[in-house]
Design a protein around this motif. Sequence first.
Motif, PDB file in Angstrom:
ATOM      1  N   LYS A 183       0.850  -1.192   0.000  1.00 11.10           N
ATOM      2  CA  LYS A 183       0.000   0.000   0.000  1.00 11.10           C
ATOM      3  C   LYS A 183       0.882   1.236   0.000  1.00 11.10           C
ATOM      4  CE  LYS A 183      -4.623  -0.140   1.201  1.00 11.10           C
ATOM      5  NZ  LYS A 183      -5.748   0.039   2.132  1.00 11.10           N
ATOM      6  N   ALA A 185       1.681   4.980  -1.411  1.00 10.73           N
ATOM      7  CA  ALA A 185       1.058   6.166  -2.007  1.00 10.73           C
ATOM      8  C   ALA A 185       2.119   7.122  -2.535  1.00 10.73           C
ATOM      9  CB  ALA A 185       0.187   6.875  -0.974  1.00 10.73           C
ATOM     10  N   GLN A 204       5.587   4.074 -11.389  1.00 14.65           N
ATOM     11  CA  GLN A 204       4.846   3.019 -12.088  1.00 14.65           C
ATOM     12  C   GLN A 204       5.790   1.936 -12.616  1.00 14.65           C
ATOM     13  OE1 GLN A 204       2.991   5.856 -14.706  1.00 14.65           O
ATOM     14  NE2 GLN A 204       1.032   5.768 -13.601  1.00 14.65           N
ATOM     15  N   ASP A 215      -1.894   1.043  -7.302  1.00 17.21           N
ATOM     16  CA  ASP A 215      -3.274   1.432  -7.046  1.00 17.21           C
ATOM     17  C   ASP A 215      -3.396   2.916  -7.383  1.00 17.21           C
ATOM     18  OD1 ASP A 215      -5.655   2.290  -6.050  1.00 17.21           O
ATOM     19  OD2 ASP A 215      -5.459   1.272  -4.114  1.00 17.21           O
ATOM     20  N   ASN A 216      -4.038   3.182  -8.527  1.00 13.36           N
ATOM     21  CA  ASN A 216      -4.084   4.573  -8.982  1.00 13.36           C
ATOM     22  C   ASN A 216      -4.778   5.521  -8.015  1.00 13.36           C
ATOM     23  OD1 ASN A 216      -2.620   4.397 -11.368  1.00 13.36           O
ATOM     24  ND2 ASN A 216      -4.377   3.436 -12.400  1.00 13.36           N
ATOM     25  N   SER A 217      -5.623   4.969  -7.207  1.00 11.47           N
ATOM     26  CA  SER A 217      -6.323   5.855  -6.280  1.00 11.47           C
ATOM     27  C   SER A 217      -5.398   6.317  -5.155  1.00 11.47           C
ATOM     28  CB  SER A 217      -7.547   5.147  -5.697  1.00 11.47           C
ATOM     29  OG  SER A 217      -7.139   4.142  -4.799  1.00 11.47           O
ATOM     30  N   LEU A 218      -4.193   5.746  -5.131  1.00 13.92           N
ATOM     31  CA  LEU A 218      -3.237   6.197  -4.115  1.00 13.92           C
ATOM     32  C   LEU A 218      -2.193   7.134  -4.708  1.00 13.92           C
ATOM     33  CD1 LEU A 218      -2.653   2.981  -1.965  1.00 13.92           C
ATOM     34  CD2 LEU A 218      -4.037   4.991  -1.440  1.00 13.92           C
ATOM     35  N   TYR A 220      -1.647  10.726  -5.804  1.00 15.55           N
ATOM     36  CA  TYR A 220      -2.236  12.060  -5.675  1.00 15.55           C
ATOM     37  C   TYR A 220      -1.365  13.083  -6.394  1.00 15.55           C
ATOM     38  CZ  TYR A 220      -4.704   9.734  -1.843  1.00 15.55           C
ATOM     39  OH  TYR A 220      -5.456   8.879  -1.089  1.00 15.55           O
ATOM     40  N   VAL A 232      -5.258  15.002   1.905  1.00 13.17           N
ATOM     41  CA  VAL A 232      -4.704  13.773   1.354  1.00 13.17           C
ATOM     42  C   VAL A 232      -4.159  12.892   2.481  1.00 13.17           C
ATOM     43  CG1 VAL A 232      -2.808  12.833  -0.010  1.00 13.17           C
ATOM     44  CG2 VAL A 232      -4.181  14.706  -0.929  1.00 13.17           C
ATOM     45  N   GLU A 235      -6.856  11.134   4.266  1.00 11.65           N
ATOM     46  CA  GLU A 235      -7.375  10.014   3.495  1.00 11.65           C
ATOM     47  C   GLU A 235      -6.420   8.821   3.541  1.00 11.65           C
ATOM     48  OE1 GLU A 235      -8.959  11.077  -0.367  1.00 11.65           O
ATOM     49  OE2 GLU A 235      -8.549   9.048  -1.102  1.00 11.65           O
ATOM     50  N   ARG A 239      -7.138   5.113   4.973  1.00  9.47           N
ATOM     51  CA  ARG A 239      -7.023   3.938   4.113  1.00  9.47           C
ATOM     52  C   ARG A 239      -5.840   3.062   4.504  1.00  9.47           C
ATOM     53  NH1 ARG A 239      -7.643   5.609  -1.980  1.00  9.47           N
ATOM     54  NH2 ARG A 239      -7.494   3.332  -2.131  1.00  9.47           N
TER      55      ARG A 239
END
Lengths: 335, 335
Positions: A183, A185, A204, A215-218, A220, A232, A235, A239
């Motif tokens: 996980k 970010a 990437q 995980d693209n939602s991580l 920012y 951020v 969040e 998460r």
Amino acid sequence: MENKKVTIDDIARELNVSKTTVSRAISGKGRISTATRERVMEYIQAANYKPNVIAKGLAKSKTYNIGFVMPGDYSLVDLPFFQECMLGVSEIASSYDYDVLISMVTENDMGQLKRLVENHKVDGVILTRTLVKDGPAEYLEANQVPFVTIGTSLNKEIVQIDNDHRSACRELTSILLMRGIRKLALIGGNKTHVVTQKRLQGFQDAFLEQGLSPDNSLIYMDVEHNVMIEKVVEEMVERQVECVICMDDSICTHVLNKLRKEKIRVPGDIKVASFYNSSLLESNIPSITSLNFDVKELGMITCRTLLDRMEGKTVQRRTLLGYEVSMKESTQNVL
Amino acid sequence: MENKKVTIDDIARELNVSKTTVSRAISGKGRISTATRERVMEYIQAANYKPNVIAKGLAKSKTYNIGFVMPGDYSLVDLPFFQECMLGVSEIASSYDYDVLISMVTENDMGQLKRLVENHKVDGVILTRTLVKDGPAEYLEANQVPFVTIGTSLNKEIVQIDNDHRSACRELTSILLMRGIRKLALIGGNKTHVVTQKRLQGFQDAFLEQGLSPDNSLIYMDVEHNVMIEKVVEEMVERQVECVICMDDSICTHVLNKLRKEKIRVPGDIKVASFYNSSLLESNIPSITSLNFDVKELGMITCRTLLDRMEGKTVQRRTLLGYEVSMKESTQNVL
DNA sequence: CTGAAAGCGCTTACAG
DNA sequence: CTGAAAGCGCTTACAG
């Protein structure tokens, strides 16, 4: 401490030679006997004569100045990067008898840069950051002003020097992934800056290399103000992000402060890594894992490249400089 | 996007006037009929003609450049102060059609500055810090180069602009004393910088004003490296200092980190105040009491003063700018 | 109101 | 090897 400006004419008269001769003695160009050259040089030494660079410039259509363009945006002006870079540039420029003229531009206003070139005040320009849509670079190109960018430009014709941000970020990310962190970010700034893109790519790359996908939602991006950073961070905490990579030290400082405020421990509850190991992070507790770039050297190399180019030498289109990953306490595993 | 440099000669030929006339139209000096002036100006506009400032400079023995001298010392190069100041200077200079040439000097090497003036590349200079024994200032004076200092100079003949550091520090100290704090420590940097002296005086002023006298053993000067700062902090903690005033944000950052490392709480166990409210402190938890100066404005005023002076206007010898005391959490009483 | 000419302090073909 | 002269692109007395 004399102050009557002595000119080449004075010297010529005093020595009973023509000013042509004096000029030749100084420049070392053209035939001239060693004897007269020495006689002239001696006199010059004694009289502490310094040629008027402006006049020389007029005659040769040169200014012996290079422009150093830095962002006038308030958010960036604080980064030690530009100043340190300038130190390197200035040192090399001096050694070539060039001077550095500064010009501060913002995204909407490159008036200062235009003045510089329209007034013929510089022979070349250093752009200290590159943009995806690069107004200043386009302007310089259109006006045929020799320039070099610090930072990668998407236009391959442009002479550019950069640290390898992509590889650097890939390597840092890889190390973290190999430690079993999943996980992960990423917080980045202005997406119109090429450097932001490069770092994102590196991030990437690391995932792909290991057969994973981020995980693209991580991820920012365009996180520029403290308020946004705080949101951020909230969040991320919620998460349960394991580790966050900050794209610059300014972002990182804000992240650390927010975590402190929320009493989230680093690296116990969340790990943190940053780019640049600037004074902003220096002596932080815990020490912060980050990428290191030799910014002064970057400035020096850039300046040398520009000067070479101005002299008509062919220079490498793209120069990639190294980096160093420095693992510190902030990403350590806590038992 | 034309690039054949059009000159005053071209215009004269094109318009069937003499270049004298063209020159007069541009400069606005000398008798000239409104009709011809307009004709010339129109053409200039259309052809996007920009006079060659270098040539103009040669003719008038001016360069339209000012030198901005900043420290090349590594310890100082990081302070946002100089960059922000430069922003103000640059803005004003541009508006007067002047450019800013940078020069980095260290305590032992003012070679860059000498080159600048010997090569006749600047019409005036801004010194961004003042020293007790001020080599650069002496050099400029001896060579009759117009200059202005940012920061107080002990030499009253020198044109100087400064924020009132002495009063600022006095006021901050007073407030803390009035809150009943007695064990007040002061940590300062390089004593050869005038600003350090001024702040120290302000600190002492505050005590005297209230009929008290400061404990000299709690005044730490020349504290420049992190190691020294850490040692000083240890001593202060041991001696149960109630509050410490840090003379700049860099020192303060280190102090805060050291306290954090030792798990000494701010403001619970010790209170902390700083100078400048720069990005280094921004968003710190707790928020840090500090003095605020408008650095960009300082730069603007300084530049304007120098320019005025260069034009022969008489300017005020000493200009003192204001400050703001901003009380935050770091000096609050904890029940 | 306008222009020819000299000058700012250098460099550089060109000629000798 | 050395020099007279023109030129870089402006400004500014001086004369008309």
